[in-house]
Write an enzyme that holds these catalytic residues in place. Structure first.
Site, PDB file in Angstrom:
ATOM      1  N   GLY A  98       0.867  -1.179   0.066  1.00  0.00           N
ATOM      2  CA  GLY A  98       0.008   0.034   0.237  1.00  0.00           C
ATOM      3  C   GLY A  98       0.856   1.232  -0.100  1.00  0.00           C
ATOM      4  O   GLY A  98       2.269   1.297  -0.352  1.00  0.00           O
ATOM      5  N   LEU A 130       0.453   3.742  -2.121  1.00  0.00           N
ATOM      6  CA  LEU A 130       0.801   3.363  -3.366  1.00  0.00           C
ATOM      7  C   LEU A 130       1.461   4.677  -4.132  1.00  0.00           C
ATOM      8  O   LEU A 130       0.874   5.756  -3.797  1.00  0.00           O
ATOM      9  CB  LEU A 130      -0.568   3.127  -4.440  1.00  0.00           C
ATOM     10  CG  LEU A 130      -1.200   1.617  -3.809  1.00  0.00           C
ATOM     11  CD1 LEU A 130      -2.415   1.475  -4.889  1.00  0.00           C
ATOM     12  CD2 LEU A 130      -0.133   0.520  -3.866  1.00  0.00           C
ATOM     13  N   HIS A 147       4.549   1.713  -7.991  1.00  0.00           N
ATOM     14  CA  HIS A 147       3.251   0.749  -7.965  1.00  0.00           C
ATOM     15  C   HIS A 147       2.340   0.703  -9.343  1.00  0.00           C
ATOM     16  O   HIS A 147       1.921  -0.125  -9.700  1.00  0.00           O
ATOM     17  CB  HIS A 147       2.340   0.818  -6.563  1.00  0.00           C
ATOM     18  CG  HIS A 147       3.078   0.520  -5.371  1.00  0.00           C
ATOM     19  ND1 HIS A 147       3.364   1.549  -4.278  1.00  0.00           N
ATOM     20  CD2 HIS A 147       3.544  -0.519  -4.784  1.00  0.00           C
ATOM     21  CE1 HIS A 147       3.881   1.146  -3.421  1.00  0.00           C
ATOM     22  NE2 HIS A 147       4.190  -0.087  -3.531  1.00  0.00           N
ATOM     23  N   LYS A 153      12.988  -2.705  -8.375  1.00  0.00           N
ATOM     24  CA  LYS A 153      13.350  -2.103  -7.107  1.00  0.00           C
ATOM     25  C   LYS A 153      13.845  -3.018  -6.072  1.00  0.00           C
ATOM     26  O   LYS A 153      14.935  -2.529  -5.808  1.00  0.00           O
ATOM     27  CB  LYS A 153      12.373  -1.112  -6.740  1.00  0.00           C
ATOM     28  CG  LYS A 153      12.298  -0.448  -5.570  1.00  0.00           C
ATOM     29  CD  LYS A 153      13.316   0.711  -5.367  1.00  0.00           C
ATOM     30  CE  LYS A 153      13.446   1.310  -4.164  1.00  0.00           C
ATOM     31  NZ  LYS A 153      12.947   0.728  -2.881  1.00  0.00           N
TER      32      LYS A 153
HETATM   33  P1  AMP Z   1       5.939  -2.566  -1.710  1.00  0.00           P
HETATM   34  O1  AMP Z   1       4.727  -2.003  -1.327  1.00  0.00           O
HETATM   35  O2  AMP Z   1       7.055  -1.612  -1.289  1.00  0.00           O
HETATM   36  O3  AMP Z   1       5.865  -3.826  -0.926  1.00  0.00           O
HETATM   37  O4  AMP Z   1       6.085  -2.846  -3.128  1.00  0.00           O
HETATM   38  C1  AMP Z   1       5.279  -3.441  -3.907  1.00  0.00           C
HETATM   39  C2  AMP Z   1       5.771  -3.803  -5.349  1.00  0.00           C
HETATM   40  O5  AMP Z   1       6.025  -2.534  -5.902  1.00  0.00           O
HETATM   41  C3  AMP Z   1       7.170  -4.387  -5.243  1.00  0.00           C
HETATM   42  O6  AMP Z   1       7.219  -5.614  -6.155  1.00  0.00           O
HETATM   43  C4  AMP Z   1       7.950  -3.635  -5.475  1.00  0.00           C
HETATM   44  O7  AMP Z   1       9.304  -3.891  -6.019  1.00  0.00           O
HETATM   45  C5  AMP Z   1       7.433  -2.582  -6.344  1.00  0.00           C
HETATM   46  N1  AMP Z   1       7.994  -1.357  -6.096  1.00  0.00           N
HETATM   47  C6  AMP Z   1       8.249  -0.510  -5.196  1.00  0.00           C
HETATM   48  N2  AMP Z   1       8.846   0.702  -5.603  1.00  0.00           N
HETATM   49  C7  AMP Z   1       9.063   0.707  -6.895  1.00  0.00           C
HETATM   50  C8  AMP Z   1       9.713   1.602  -7.845  1.00  0.00           C
HETATM   51  N3  AMP Z   1      10.115   2.597  -7.524  1.00  0.00           N
HETATM   52  N4  AMP Z   1       9.748   1.175  -9.383  1.00  0.00           N
HETATM   53  C9  AMP Z   1       9.221  -0.274  -9.735  1.00  0.00           C
HETATM   54  N5  AMP Z   1       8.690  -0.977  -8.690  1.00  0.00           N
HETATM   55  C10 AMP Z   1       8.427  -0.773  -7.331  1.00  0.00           C
END
Ligand code: AMP
Length: 295
Positions: A42, A44, A48, A160
């Protein structure tokens, strides 16, 4: 919006229980619809958003899961303070094409007596795994549960979190999930900072200091593109760049093989603490540095 397979709801339904999600998705699949899953915690942002857009473009229905997973946080980490703007997330997920948001409570995800853990050995024992003991076991366990609750055709992750994406690929293959794992590129702010929900913790001074991560990756990449192939030299560039930033405390800055995360290799990976905020970033040397995509 898609029409041949039915109009997507603008405001996605929020599902709280795995059993409920299983029946929603089963009904879709009975009519031949293809389902994508985007697991998130979340808060977002455009990183995301990129995953959700990709899922909505490639599948008939997209489920965004929003769950701040207690199992993947260590003692003293930011589980309690992690932002949880569920309603705003739900609206954004809808605008981006999601049909459902799966937002279970911790009690629903891990009811009393739950005792099963999923562990991907090897990959979980280096870099992030060393600095955050138990982290990848928490990730692998929740991802396996999300895969079972949703049973998607495809699941979307971000580069990331490169090591996490590798752990998930291994898990999806080893457990015969049949789920196609798609990994999307890193989305950066205009100044190079990789987007992260944790960037919200940074004050103005720290935000400046956080630019040292992408600066370090860029300097190693520039040298690589100019022909430098000596890993010691490239690694020294990473460390020298980070050392110039007084607020940066380096957990690791390494060049590893992108498959097993053991060095030396062409994937530059960093984990740096800026004040109380721990940031990670990476870049595959030789690839062009991502153009800013934020917004
Ligand atoms: P998180 O909410 O941090 O667990 O991230 C959820 C998904 O979004 C994970 O697969 C992350 O690798 C991806 N994500 C988070 N930040 C980025 C970003 N800056 N660029 C690409 N993907 C991202």
């Amino acid at each position: 919006m898609r029409s041949s397979t039915g109009v997507k709801a603008a405001t996605p339904v929020v599902v709280r229980k795995a059993s409920e999600l299983q029946s929603v998705v089963a009904a879709w699949r009975r009519t031949g619809l293809v389902v994508g899953l985007v697991p998130t915690m979340g808060a977002l942002h455009a990183g995301h958003a990129n995953l959700i857009r990709a899922a909505a473009a490639e599948n008939d229905r997209t489920v965004v899961s929003i769950f701040v997973n207690p199992l993947q946080f260590g003692a003293g980490e930011d589980f309690d303070s992690y932002p949880r703007p569920l309603e705003a997330d739900r609206q954004l997920a809808g605008v981006l094409g999601a049909s459902a948001v799966y937002a279970p409570t911790p009690g629903e995800m891990y009811p009393a007596g739950a005792a099963t853990r999923v562990r991907v050995s090897g990959l979980s024992d280096v870099l992030e795994g060393v600095h955050r003991p138990g982290h990848f076991e928490g990730v692998a366990t929740v991802v396996a549960k999300l895969f079972n609750a949703c049973r998607p055709d495809r699941a979307y992750f971000g580069q990331k979190d490169a090591q996490q994406a590798a752990v998930v690929r291994r898990l999806a293959s080893d457990l015969d999930t049949g789920i196609e794992i798609r990994v999307c590129p890193i989305v950066r702010d205009a100044d190079g900072l990789a987007l992260s929900s944790r960037n919200a913790y940074l004050n103005t001074e720290e935000r400046q200091a956080a630019l040292s991560l992408s600066r370090a990756l860029r300097s190693a990449n520039t040298a690589f593109l100019a022909g430098e192939r000596d890993h010691g030299e490239l690694r020294r560039l990473l460390h020298d760049t980070l050392r110039q930033e007084l607020f940066a405390n380096v957990d690791y800055a390494e060049l590893v093989d992108p498959n097993d995360f053991v060095g030396p290799g062409q994937l530059a990976v960093l984990a740096v603490r800026i004040g109380r905020t721990r940031l990670i970033d990476n870049h595959l040397l030789g690839e062009p540095f991502a153009a800013a995509l934020s917004g």
